[in-house]
Design an enzyme around this catalytic site. Structure first.
Site, mmCIF file in Angstrom:
data_model
loop_
_atom_site.group_PDB
_atom_site.id
_atom_site.type_symbol
_atom_site.label_atom_id
_atom_site.label_comp_id
_atom_site.label_asym_id
_atom_site.label_seq_id
_atom_site.Cartn_x
_atom_site.Cartn_y
_atom_site.Cartn_z
ATOM 1 N N ASN A 108 0.859 -1.179 0.048
ATOM 2 C CA ASN A 108 0.094 -0.078 -0.132
ATOM 3 C C ASN A 108 0.873 1.345 -0.096
ATOM 4 O O ASN A 108 1.970 1.312 0.540
ATOM 5 C CB ASN A 108 -1.005 0.029 1.286
ATOM 6 C CG ASN A 108 -1.887 -1.163 1.651
ATOM 7 O OD1 ASN A 108 -2.139 -1.737 0.206
ATOM 8 N ND2 ASN A 108 -2.401 -1.579 2.607
ATOM 9 N N HIS A 125 5.684 -0.013 -2.648
ATOM 10 C CA HIS A 125 5.660 0.513 -3.883
ATOM 11 C C HIS A 125 5.385 2.187 -3.704
ATOM 12 O O HIS A 125 4.970 2.755 -4.597
ATOM 13 C CB HIS A 125 3.997 0.316 -4.090
ATOM 14 C CG HIS A 125 3.898 -1.487 -4.828
ATOM 15 N ND1 HIS A 125 2.651 -2.253 -4.605
ATOM 16 C CD2 HIS A 125 4.915 -2.101 -5.108
ATOM 17 C CE1 HIS A 125 3.101 -3.246 -4.986
ATOM 18 N NE2 HIS A 125 4.405 -3.176 -5.424
ATOM 19 N N CYS A 133 10.885 14.609 -8.866
ATOM 20 C CA CYS A 133 10.987 15.223 -10.252
ATOM 21 C C CYS A 133 11.974 14.301 -10.910
ATOM 22 O O CYS A 133 12.795 13.537 -10.651
ATOM 23 C CB CYS A 133 11.649 16.511 -10.161
ATOM 24 S SG CYS A 133 12.401 17.079 -11.855
ATOM 25 N N GLY A 224 -4.396 -9.141 3.829
ATOM 26 C CA GLY A 224 -5.426 -8.392 2.992
ATOM 27 C C GLY A 224 -4.527 -8.173 1.659
ATOM 28 O O GLY A 224 -4.718 -7.137 1.139
ATOM 29 N N ASN A 250 -7.173 -12.974 4.095
ATOM 30 C CA ASN A 250 -7.395 -12.487 2.910
ATOM 31 C C ASN A 250 -8.800 -12.742 2.211
ATOM 32 O O ASN A 250 -9.309 -14.100 2.367
ATOM 33 C CB ASN A 250 -6.560 -12.428 1.668
ATOM 34 C CG ASN A 250 -6.755 -11.675 0.651
ATOM 35 O OD1 ASN A 250 -6.792 -10.304 0.684
ATOM 36 N ND2 ASN A 250 -7.437 -11.949 -0.628
#
Length: 281
Positions: A108, A125, A133, A224, A250
């Site tokens: 997440n 992630h 930039c 999850g 899950n």
């Protein structure tokens, strides 16, 4: 390997988890399903609508697409920054404080583990609250960019109501024509959320850090995540190759059910809260 998907009470599920995970340390891998109780929709849960994720190539290669994305993200960010950790996030933080959980590898970008008090969090992630930039490499806060976008697009967010927010701080809008995008204020380069898009690789140092967390753990808990993408599934495979027990909580099937010593087809919050209670955390 022993596996179960039968419905159980949170207390009974927590006891099964405790039997599987042992005395720790436990490495935890989380996905969007742990944040649904904070009001952030899951990408691939049983009740989730079909989604077409944006790719890195689309973002950098199409100015119109990039404008559309930033307009949607501008609305979604305002929603995401108001979300708060739920009981599942707080339970994992309590388990870490008690010495059972050694760290969390999260797919997440919502930063809710950190907000809940978890100390060792690997944001596999990236994070929704930072922007990078692509030319000069500078990183700025998303809050600062929000001020610039608001100045360029006054009242844009307020004019859009009842949007759907996705786990990457994206929001669904009918039209984004006329939205003005901000470039890097230092070099004029292209700005991008500090998030790993489809078509990008997770930075090597994050991957190695996550492998190290699994190497130092006695067992792995997945909370999850459907483990559809390799970026998270590889750590579960790594644990299984070391004969370490893997437990999965899950809703719906995952891509690693065949590797699990225990699979619980249920939501995360109540089970993780009960797990913390079971360990006295």
């Amino acid at each position: 390997m022993v596996q179960t998907t039968e419905a159980q009470s949170p207390i009974a599920a927590a006891e099964r988890l405790r039997e599987t995970l042992g005395d720790g340390p436990v490495a935890v891998v989380t996905g969007a399903g742990i944040s649904t109780d904070s009001g952030i929709p899951d990408y691939r849960g049983p009740d989730s609508p079909p989604r077409t994720p944006m790719t890195y190539q689309q973002f950098v290669g199409d100015a119109a697409f990039r404008r559309h994305y930033w307009a949607r993200n501008h609305v979604g960010w305002h929603y995401m920054r108001e979300t708060r950790p739920n009981g599942g996030h707080r339970a994992l933080a309590r388990l870490e404080a008690a010495g059972l959980v050694s760290g969390v590898v999260t797919q997440n970008v919502d930063t809710l583990h950190e907000s809940a008090g978890s100390r060792r969090v690997i944001d596999l992630h990236g994070r929704f609250d930072r922007v990078v930039c692509l030319s000069c490499g500078r990183t700025i806060s998303r809050a600062h960019l929000a001020e610039r976008l608001a100045a360029l697009n006054p009242r844009f967010s307020e004019s859009v109501a009842d949007v759907e927010v996705a786990p990457d701080a994206d929001a669904v809008l009918a039209s984004t024509e006329g939205f003005r995008v901000a470039d890097c204020e230092y070099c004029g380069g292209m700005l991008k959320p500090d998030i790993v898009y489809f078509g990008e690789n997770v930075p090597k140092e994050r991957v190695l850090d996550a492998y190290g967390l699994v190497d130092g753990a006695a067992s792995v808990l997945v909370a999850g995540s459907s483990l559809t993408v390799l970026s998270g599934r590889r750590f579960v495979k790594h644990a299984a190759q070391q004969d370490k027990p893997v437990a999965i909580v899950n809703r719906g099937p995952t891509r690693a059910d065949d590797l699990a010593a225990l699979k619980l087809d249920t939501g995360c919050t109540e089970v993780l809260e009960a797990l913390a209670e079971a360990y006295g955390a």
